[in-house]
Design an enzyme around this catalytic site. Sequence first.
Site, PDB file in Angstrom:
ATOM      1  CE  LYS A  36      -3.960  -1.972   0.098  1.00 42.79           C
ATOM      2  NZ  LYS A  36      -5.055  -2.044  -0.997  1.00 42.79           N
ATOM      3  CB  SER A 253      -3.944 -10.774   2.035  1.00 38.80           C
ATOM      4  OG  SER A 253      -2.786  -9.977   2.133  1.00 38.80           O
TER       5      SER A 253
END
Length: 294
Positions: A36, A253
């Site tokens: 991110k 994830s």
Amino acid sequence: MSILDCVGNTPLLEIKMDGSRIYAKAEYFNPSGSVKDRAAKNMLLEAISDGRLTAGKTILDSTSGNTGIAYAMFGAALGYKVTLCLPANASLERKKILKAYGAEIIETDPLESSDGAYLKALEIAKAKPDKYFFPDQYNNEANWKAHYYTTAPEIIEQTSGGITHFVAGAGTSGTFTGIAKRLKEDKPDTIITLMQPDSPFHGLEGMKHMETTIKPGFFNRDIADCEIEVGTEEAYNMARRLAKEAGIFVGVSAGANVCAALEIAKTAPKDSVIVTILCDNGYRYLTEPIWRDL
């Protein structure tokens, strides 16, 4: 050099498991520890450049953790206050990291997941537009463009143009969308696979079950050639295996992405170059169920 200059150029790791070989972009090498950083950096710098983010404004957005940590890190480096809405059941580690960077946290109903956090941030931003800059990572084109212009070209270069398959999950869908768009242009024969949680109620942090959630504005399912569903326990087990068998300590994830990549490898030609994303490190999940019983 500033902390912003440390984003990107992450390694592509070769992983051999279950008789197969895949490649994984190790995004936890970014300065805040996750993929991110790329999107947060691009969204903030673009907003500073066009005048939407000015001195005295507070950066406000919703997050499940990783984008918020990136905002908080960059906010501290650039001199902006940061306020973040996130589900109350976000891991203790992520909350502590956010506070360490000086961010204000507004906790939202955990039963409403990331959708509840998003709606709360939207409400606050609309009420006080002069106080807050709201990047709106779910609808900000600079999110996916960060990966279109950086992550995808890095993958193409690191595979010497040999990539044949790409697979990743989607939260904001910025990573998946940006990489997939660029690959479809530069390497049109690449098979694009969307990884999805197998249920609306799942433990794949940061991933969305698109049928049952608020869809990101730039998410286009049609860019995927196929889809693979991964269960929470399956992803947990893979994350544990990656740590013990490959020395790669990552979050859930990332475990799910590797599960999907290995599933593709079962039927893909032997000379395939299958690439996925290791979204973040495992350190921010140590009090979560995946690691709690070690």
